[in-house]
Every structure is written in structure tokens, then in C-alpha cells.
Design a protein around this motif. Structure first.
Motif, mmCIF file in Angstrom:
data_model
loop_
_atom_site.group_PDB
_atom_site.id
_atom_site.type_symbol
_atom_site.label_atom_id
_atom_site.label_comp_id
_atom_site.label_asym_id
_atom_site.label_seq_id
_atom_site.Cartn_x
_atom_site.Cartn_y
_atom_site.Cartn_z
ATOM 1 N N LYS A 78 0.808 -1.213 0.000
ATOM 2 C CA LYS A 78 0.000 0.000 0.000
ATOM 3 C C LYS A 78 0.842 1.264 0.000
ATOM 4 N N ARG A 79 2.091 1.151 0.461
ATOM 5 C CA ARG A 79 2.957 2.321 0.545
ATOM 6 C C ARG A 79 4.334 2.002 -0.010
ATOM 7 N N ALA A 80 5.021 3.027 -0.451
ATOM 8 C CA ALA A 80 6.388 2.856 -0.953
ATOM 9 C C ALA A 80 7.166 4.127 -0.638
ATOM 10 N N SER A 81 8.472 4.016 -0.638
ATOM 11 C CA SER A 81 9.327 5.163 -0.324
ATOM 12 C C SER A 81 9.773 5.862 -1.598
ATOM 13 N N VAL A 82 9.836 7.177 -1.505
ATOM 14 C CA VAL A 82 10.442 7.973 -2.576
ATOM 15 C C VAL A 82 11.547 8.813 -1.942
ATOM 16 N N PHE A 83 12.579 9.114 -2.719
ATOM 17 C CA PHE A 83 13.767 9.771 -2.186
ATOM 18 C C PHE A 83 14.196 10.925 -3.078
ATOM 19 N N GLU A 84 14.756 11.958 -2.451
ATOM 20 C CA GLU A 84 15.590 12.886 -3.197
ATOM 21 C C GLU A 84 17.019 12.628 -2.737
ATOM 22 N N LEU A 85 17.940 12.631 -3.681
ATOM 23 C CA LEU A 85 19.332 12.275 -3.398
ATOM 24 C C LEU A 85 20.239 13.441 -3.760
ATOM 25 N N LEU A 86 20.984 13.898 -2.772
ATOM 26 C CA LEU A 86 21.918 15.007 -2.963
ATOM 27 C C LEU A 86 23.331 14.448 -2.878
ATOM 28 N N THR A 87 24.023 14.407 -4.013
ATOM 29 C CA THR A 87 25.376 13.853 -4.041
ATOM 30 C C THR A 87 26.147 14.492 -5.211
ATOM 31 N N GLY A 88 27.437 14.243 -5.263
ATOM 32 C CA GLY A 88 28.250 14.730 -6.386
ATOM 33 C C GLY A 88 28.244 16.248 -6.516
ATOM 34 N N ARG A 89 28.086 16.729 -7.734
ATOM 35 C CA ARG A 89 28.135 18.168 -8.000
ATOM 36 C C ARG A 89 27.038 18.932 -7.272
ATOM 37 N N ALA A 90 25.846 18.336 -7.213
ATOM 38 C CA ALA A 90 24.730 19.008 -6.533
ATOM 39 C C ALA A 90 25.044 19.191 -5.046
ATOM 40 N N LEU A 91 25.668 18.185 -4.431
ATOM 41 C CA LEU A 91 26.051 18.277 -3.017
ATOM 42 C C LEU A 91 27.102 19.363 -2.814
ATOM 43 N N ASN A 92 28.086 19.408 -3.703
ATOM 44 C CA ASN A 92 29.119 20.451 -3.610
ATOM 45 C C ASN A 92 28.512 21.848 -3.740
ATOM 46 N N ALA A 93 27.550 21.987 -4.658
ATOM 47 C CA ALA A 93 26.883 23.277 -4.840
ATOM 48 C C ALA A 93 26.071 23.660 -3.601
ATOM 49 N N ALA A 94 25.406 22.659 -3.002
ATOM 50 C CA ALA A 94 24.614 22.919 -1.788
ATOM 51 C C ALA A 94 25.514 23.347 -0.631
ATOM 52 N N MET A 95 26.726 22.757 -0.531
ATOM 53 C CA MET A 95 27.656 23.142 0.525
ATOM 54 C C MET A 95 28.175 24.564 0.305
ATOM 55 N N LYS A 96 28.399 24.937 -0.965
ATOM 56 C CA LYS A 96 28.798 26.322 -1.275
ATOM 57 C C LYS A 96 27.678 27.289 -0.872
ATOM 58 N N GLU A 97 26.451 26.904 -1.183
ATOM 59 C CA GLU A 97 25.290 27.725 -0.847
ATOM 60 C C GLU A 97 25.178 27.921 0.666
ATOM 61 N N SER A 98 25.480 26.850 1.439
ATOM 62 C CA SER A 98 25.405 26.935 2.902
ATOM 63 C C SER A 98 26.447 27.891 3.474
ATOM 64 N N ARG A 99 27.533 28.117 2.714
ATOM 65 C CA ARG A 99 28.580 29.047 3.168
ATOM 66 C C ARG A 99 28.317 30.471 2.691
ATOM 67 N N GLY A 100 27.171 30.665 2.035
ATOM 68 C CA GLY A 100 26.806 32.001 1.573
ATOM 69 C C GLY A 100 27.344 32.336 0.196
ATOM 70 N N GLU A 101 27.956 31.352 -0.465
ATOM 71 C CA GLU A 101 28.481 31.588 -1.810
ATOM 72 C C GLU A 101 27.369 31.377 -2.836
ATOM 73 N N GLU A 102 27.510 32.004 -3.971
ATOM 74 C CA GLU A 102 26.506 31.869 -5.028
ATOM 75 C C GLU A 102 26.694 30.530 -5.725
ATOM 76 N N ALA A 103 25.618 29.738 -5.778
ATOM 77 C CA ALA A 103 25.699 28.413 -6.409
ATOM 78 C C ALA A 103 24.327 27.999 -6.907
ATOM 79 N N ILE A 104 24.315 27.218 -7.980
ATOM 80 C CA ILE A 104 23.066 26.672 -8.518
ATOM 81 C C ILE A 104 23.016 25.188 -8.166
ATOM 82 N N VAL A 105 22.039 24.824 -7.320
ATOM 83 C CA VAL A 105 21.900 23.434 -6.862
ATOM 84 C C VAL A 105 20.849 22.749 -7.727
ATOM 85 N N GLN A 106 21.289 21.833 -8.588
ATOM 86 C CA GLN A 106 20.381 21.149 -9.503
ATOM 87 C C GLN A 106 20.310 19.654 -9.177
#
Length: 356
Positions: free
Chosen positions: A296-324
Motif C-alpha cells: 500500500k505504501r512505498a518510499s520515494v527519495f531525493e538524493l543530494l550527491t556529487g556536483r549538486a552536493l558540492n553546490a549545496a555546501m557552497k550555498e550553505s557558506r553564503g556563496e553563489e551556487a546553482i543546486v540542480q
């Protein structure tokens, strides 16, 4: 066996046979309501006289080694019981209310192991997550709300990796939710001095390859988990954040150095347990439909890894980055469009993104 013992056993067996995830015993002014959680719905199951509520909750508290005389503060406990040849774990939580104590029982089937190919609704995501466990060291964080299936996902992945890579896997949990003979499981016991931080320090001296920490819940645990990843271990853990990017900000809040996060964090997943469309029922399923044990139920995931993870870490430091990367909003919307996921799940999980 007295009347209350028989009633308790009947309630437990009814819940297990109906594939419920929780039992709610709710005291009210004139009676007591017993409800079962089936999927994401609470189904009323039984009404009891007020006087039976005290005796029933006291019986469950005694079985779980809780203090029967203490009714003014919340308590928790656990025990295992065999039903229909299957070992089932139960986790108990009491909460004082205006009328009496309420009790919620979480049901944890011990033998229930999801095959790795059923971890995600979309098989490509399962393959990506399994590939992450090939890393020799690093930190992988699983996020999601309570009851979203994070622990089940972790054990399914660990079960598969222990077969494939012959690694020494040690877990640190509070409590141990699923017994597993393939891994060494350690129970957090604050009274005995085994906290998450102290237990993690001890595990590091036990030659682990993979360490699974039940939850990163404070600065000390976060620091030790990151240090363990830095010293050549693969560390898996969970957090309560709304989305995958939130785990980076939570680690920063815990005082973990941004450089250490960048050197250790391999991936972050955000998980939701969604209700699937039923091929047999038109619209909402009846409670009887859940009894047949269909998926009746199943799991769905979003996965942040590789380039997207690096961009997200830049964003967390206040740097301009596009997280795709593909967000939960996009994945759930896709599942609804394909007819796999019920449209009502859009209101539950997707609107939270649009309102933020």
C-alpha cells in the motif's frame, strides 16, 4: 490468563494481523478509544469503559518493564512477543493527559526485511543508493520525518552490503528496532553510561568498516560521527530535517567545521513514505483492504550527491551556487502523473514546498 491479559493479547494480535504500524490507546472523559494506524490513517477499532483503561495500560507498562506507579511523567519501554510464528518487537510510549495516561505502541516486525530492489518506488534510485555503500569512508545522512521508513531503508541497504562486500558492520541504536544477525548491534543505555557519544567512541576501537548511528541528535554525536568518517570509516546516520539540503545546515548548527563537512559528506537523502493507488479499490481503501497485506505504501527519495552536493555546501557558506537535483516535489509529482501515487499525497508532501 486473566481478563485484562486476554484483552491485551487480543488488541496486539488484531493490530499485527491487520498490518497496523501503531496502536493508540486514548483515554477520554467517559470511555477509552483504541485506534490502529493503517498507512497514514487512524482507524477506530474498539471502545472500552474508563475503568478498564487503567488496568490495560498498567498491564502493558508492567510487560515493558516500565514504572506502573508513575503516571505524572512520560515513559518509554519495549519488549518482543511471538505472534503466529513471527517475532514482533513493540515500543511503548506513555503520555499524561487531562483524563489519564495515553499509550502508543509502535509495532516493529523483526523478520520484515524489504528486498533491496523494493527500497524505492523507482528502481534507478535504489541502484544509486546501493552504489553509495561502495565508498570506503565518508558520511551518508538519511533524513525524513518520524515513520518515513529511514530505519527500514538503512537495514535493507546494510543487509545487502554485508552480503556483497563482507564488511564488519556495527550499529548504535536507541532502541534496537530490528534484530539482525548480520550486523553487531549496540543498544544506547544512558544509565549504564552508553550514550550515543560514548558508544560511538567505543565502536571506533572495535575495528568497524561501516558504522550505523541511529540518529545524530546533538553536537557531540555529530562531531564524533564526522571524525569517524575522517579516520577511514563509512558512517550512516539519520536526522530530522525537511529536505536533503537541511542536513548540511543542521551539521553546521551542531558546530561541525565546514571543511570537515566537505571532506566527509558523501550523500544526503530525504525520504517520504507515500500511499500508492490501489488497483482494487476506487478512491479510498476500506480498512479491510489493508488486512490482505498488499503493498500500500512505498518510499520515494531525493538524493543530494556529487556536483549538486558540492553546490549545496557552497550555498550553505553564503556563496553563489546553482543546486540542480531532483527534489521530492518533482519525484512525487512524477509518481502522481504516472498513476503510481495517490493524488492526496500531493497535499501531504508537495504543498509544504510551495508554502515555504
Amino acid at each position: 490468563m486473566n481478563t485484562i491479559e486476554k484483552l491485551a493479547e487480543r488488541i496486539i494480535k488484531d493490530a499485527v494481523r491487520n498490518h497496523a504500524s501503531d496502536i493508540h490507546i486514548v483515554p477520554r472523559r467517559k470511555d477509552t478509544l483504541i485506534q490502529l494506524r493503517l498507512a497514514n490513517k487512524l482507524i477506530p477499532r474498539l471502545y472500552l469503559p474508563k475503568e478498564e483503561c487503567d488496568r490495560l495500560i498498567s498491564h502493558f507498562k508492567f510487560t515493558a518493564s516500565m514504572d506502573i506507579g508513575e503516571k505524572r511523567r512520560p515513559q518509554s519501554g519495549a519488549y518482543s512477543y511471538q505472534i503466529d510464528g513471527q517475532m514482533i518487537g513493540f515500543r511503548f510510549s506513555t503520555l499524561p493527559s487531562s483524563h489519564n495516561e495515553s499509550l502508543v505502541i509502535r509495532i516493529l516486525p523483526q523478520q520484515e526485511q524489504i528486498p533491496f530492489y523494493q527500497i524505492s518506488l523507482f528502481p534507478a534510485m535504489t541502484r544509486k543508493m546501493l552504489a553509495l555503500l561502495k565508498h570506503a569512508h565518508g558520511l551518508i545522512v538519511f533524513t525524513g520525518p518520524t515513520g518515513s521508513g529511514k530505519t527500514t531503508t538503512l537495514y535493507s541497504l546494510l543487509n545487502e552490503t554485508s552480503h556483497m562486500f563482507n564488511r564488519n558492520v556495527i550499529t548504535l541504536e536507541d532502541p534496537i528496532e530490528k534484530e539482525n544477525d548480520l550486523v553487531l548491534q549496540v543498544q544506547v543505555n544512558e544509565k549504564a553510561g552508553v550514550s550515543y557519544a560514548a558508544g560511538l567512541k567505543a565502536i571506533l576501537r572495535h575495528d568497524p568498516d561501516i558504522i550505523m548511528v541511529g540518529e545524530i541528535r546533538d553536537a557531540e554525536t555529530a562531531t564524533i560521527a564526522v571524525r569517524a568518517a575522517l579516520t577511514g570509516h563509512l558512517v550512516l546516520s539519520t536526522m530530522h530535517t525537511r529536505d536533503a539540503k537541511g542536513a548540511i545546515y543542521r551539521l553546521i548548527e551542531f558546530g561541525v567545521n565546514a571543511v570537515e563537512i566537505e571532506q566527509t559528506l558523501v550523500a544526503v537523502t530525504a525520504q517520504r513514505l507515500v500511499e500508492l493507488t490501489c488497483p482494487f479499490c476506487k478512491g479510498e481503501c476500506t480498512p479491510y483492504c489493508y488486512c490482505y497485506g498488499r503493498l500500500k505504501r512505498a518510499s520515494v527519495f531525493e538524493l543530494l550527491t556529487g556536483r549538486a552536493l558540492n553546490a549545496a555546501m557552497k550555498e550553505s557558506r553564503g556563496e553563489e551556487a546553482i543546486v540542480q537535483y531532483r527534489t521530492l516535489k518533482e519525484i512525487i509529482t512524477k509518481g502522481i502523473a504516472l498513476g503510481y501515487i495517490k493524488e492526496t499525497e500531493y497535499d501531504r508532501w508537495v504543498l509544504e514546498y510551495e508554502e515555504s
